[in-house]
Motif scaffolding. Sequence first.
Motif, short mmCIF file in Angstrom:
data_model
loop_
_atom_site.label_atom_id
_atom_site.label_comp_id
_atom_site.label_asym_id
_atom_site.label_seq_id
_atom_site.Cartn_x
_atom_site.Cartn_y
_atom_site.Cartn_z
N ALA A 1 0.84 -1.21 0.00
CA ALA A 1 0.00 0.00 0.00
C ALA A 1 0.86 1.25 0.00
N VAL A 2 1.90 1.27 0.83
CA VAL A 2 2.79 2.44 0.89
C VAL A 2 3.47 2.66 -0.45
N SER A 3 3.94 1.58 -1.07
CA SER A 3 4.64 1.69 -2.35
C SER A 3 3.71 2.23 -3.44
N VAL A 4 2.49 1.69 -3.53
CA VAL A 4 1.56 2.10 -4.59
C VAL A 4 1.15 3.56 -4.38
N VAL A 5 0.78 3.92 -3.17
CA VAL A 5 0.35 5.29 -2.90
C VAL A 5 1.47 6.27 -3.22
N THR A 6 2.69 5.95 -2.84
CA THR A 6 3.82 6.85 -3.09
C THR A 6 4.08 7.00 -4.58
N ARG A 7 4.06 5.89 -5.32
CA ARG A 7 4.33 5.95 -6.76
C ARG A 7 3.26 6.75 -7.50
N LEU A 8 2.02 6.60 -7.09
CA LEU A 8 0.95 7.38 -7.72
C LEU A 8 1.10 8.86 -7.39
N ALA A 9 1.35 9.16 -6.11
CA ALA A 9 1.45 10.56 -5.68
C ALA A 9 2.63 11.26 -6.32
N GLU A 10 3.72 10.54 -6.59
CA GLU A 10 4.87 11.13 -7.26
C GLU A 10 4.51 11.64 -8.66
N ARG A 11 3.48 11.06 -9.24
CA ARG A 11 3.05 11.45 -10.59
C ARG A 11 1.88 12.43 -10.55
N GLY A 12 1.57 12.97 -9.38
CA GLY A 12 0.50 13.93 -9.26
C GLY A 12 -0.89 13.31 -9.17
N ILE A 13 -0.96 12.00 -8.98
CA ILE A 13 -2.25 11.30 -8.87
C ILE A 13 -2.60 11.19 -7.39
N GLY A 14 -3.76 11.70 -7.01
CA GLY A 14 -4.20 11.59 -5.64
C GLY A 14 -4.69 10.19 -5.32
N VAL A 15 -4.75 9.86 -4.05
CA VAL A 15 -5.25 8.55 -3.62
C VAL A 15 -6.22 8.75 -2.47
N LYS A 16 -7.38 8.11 -2.58
CA LYS A 16 -8.31 8.03 -1.46
C LYS A 16 -8.29 6.60 -0.94
N GLY A 17 -7.85 6.44 0.29
CA GLY A 17 -7.75 5.11 0.87
C GLY A 17 -8.92 4.81 1.78
N TYR A 18 -9.52 3.66 1.60
CA TYR A 18 -10.63 3.23 2.45
C TYR A 18 -10.11 2.25 3.50
N PHE A 19 -10.59 2.45 4.74
CA PHE A 19 -10.16 1.61 5.85
C PHE A 19 -11.37 1.19 6.68
N ILE A 20 -11.28 0.02 7.28
CA ILE A 20 -12.35 -0.51 8.12
C ILE A 20 -11.77 -0.85 9.48
N LEU A 21 -12.43 -0.40 10.52
CA LEU A 21 -12.02 -0.71 11.89
C LEU A 21 -13.06 -1.64 12.52
N GLY A 22 -12.57 -2.65 13.25
CA GLY A 22 -13.49 -3.52 13.98
C GLY A 22 -13.84 -4.81 13.29
#
Length: 490
Positions: free
Chosen positions: A352-373
């Motif tokens: 997840a860290v690798s993909v988000v970073t690589r996308l953001a480096e190219r100016g692509i935003g990321v919305k991450g969904y998370f679930i607790l519980g």
Amino acid sequence: MPTSPERSRRDLIAGAATSHPLDALFVNAPLRDYSLRPRVNDFTLPVLGMGYIATYAAQQGFNVGVLDAEAHGLGVDQTIDLINTTRPRWAGFNLLAPTYEISARVAAGLDPEIKVMLGGHQAKAMPSQILADPRMTRCAALVLGEAETRVSELLDDHSNRSRLPGVMWLDRIMRTPVTGGIPGTSHYLAPDINTLPFVDRTYLCQDPHYEQGRWEANMVGARGCPYNCSFCGAAVSANPDITIRTRSPHNIIDEMVRLREDNAVTAFRFVDDLFLGARRVIDTMMGAFTTERVGDWACWDATGRINVLHRAADATLDTLASNGLREVALGIESGSARMLEYIDKRITPEMAVSVVTRLAERGIGVKGYFILGFPGETREEIDATEQLIHRLWEATDQLPGQFRASVFEFRPYPGTPEWHRLMKTGRYQPEQLLNYSPVDLTDGGVDESMLARDEFNFSVNLQLAEAPTSYIRAKLVDLARAQHERTTTG
């Protein structure tokens, strides 16, 4: 000037010729009774599924409309009164677990002359139980799966429901479920998505809508999902009837161009699971986008899969950026490797860290969904999710693309792998896992950071995780406040 009831009805019912008898009114029930506590936000996602059904039915010559009671913030009695006043031949409901009880209350309050048809995830997961619900006694057709062609057949008074596959009803004498279908009718279950008409946007509230200096529209590029995430209603094991299909690139581009020409739309959001969730689809779509120079005039958002994007070459990500990709929605779900394996996500936190970073480096935003519980999730594993979110914020702070987090409390959906796993423990009854109730995290509308997510806060109020529910909700509120502060302070 006072608003007449007739004018109000025309404004609330989308797409119909209300001066003529209505063949069908498709109803998106409110998530809660807004007469008791009004909505505190002003935007919901459009009901694209109903839009497709209504558009196809209209093409077949029927007068149909869509009542998005959730988008309009209607109460239960308001919804019932509006349907009864309109007097359609049929009222259709999209049944979802959080809205089922309200849908049933609305259906029970309808004029006996209005026939009821039902569909949606809940209808597919629990058809026999729904048909046995005394509030649904006027259900003349429960439609399993993709409904465009079968709904139009049902609206035809000369058609026989018994010949339609995947259409159910309750036998009046035996009081047992009956399923239609005859040989040679399986084509009704998987219509050719390249020949379906483009969605008539007059059936949709707030779509297209104006946001960040552009007119924006939601679109579906494919149907079905090949993955089996344990919590998801789209899981492949919960949808054995769905044939996975992707629209042709030029069919999608043609709709985008029409939306630009007719509605000045230059921003698009692809809400299906596959648009950036399969390498073959990415390569095919981006080849066409490049040829047609879509990136010169459009920007677009899409859902994606971390495991697929993790394997993508840098050149592929460069092509996505040059073709106008603005933001990717990723289901990251957890910062715990154990929980990611438990829910069959097929990813790791490091991916997840690798993909988000690589996308953001190219100016692509990321919305991450998370679930607790999640069931069995510990405090430490919830803490790991919190830590991962902070790590992703920090990793993108100085990059052209930004990361934002959207966090939810786990709730079980019938028919999903997680639902079956919980039922097999023998500790729960279905009515316990279906006891959805709204949770007010807005502090009575005072907490501004919670307002945009008001309609997403639902819970069955069972402690399924090892961590206490109070711990889960405190983390959810903290993370939502932190994201709100980052968004508003820029």
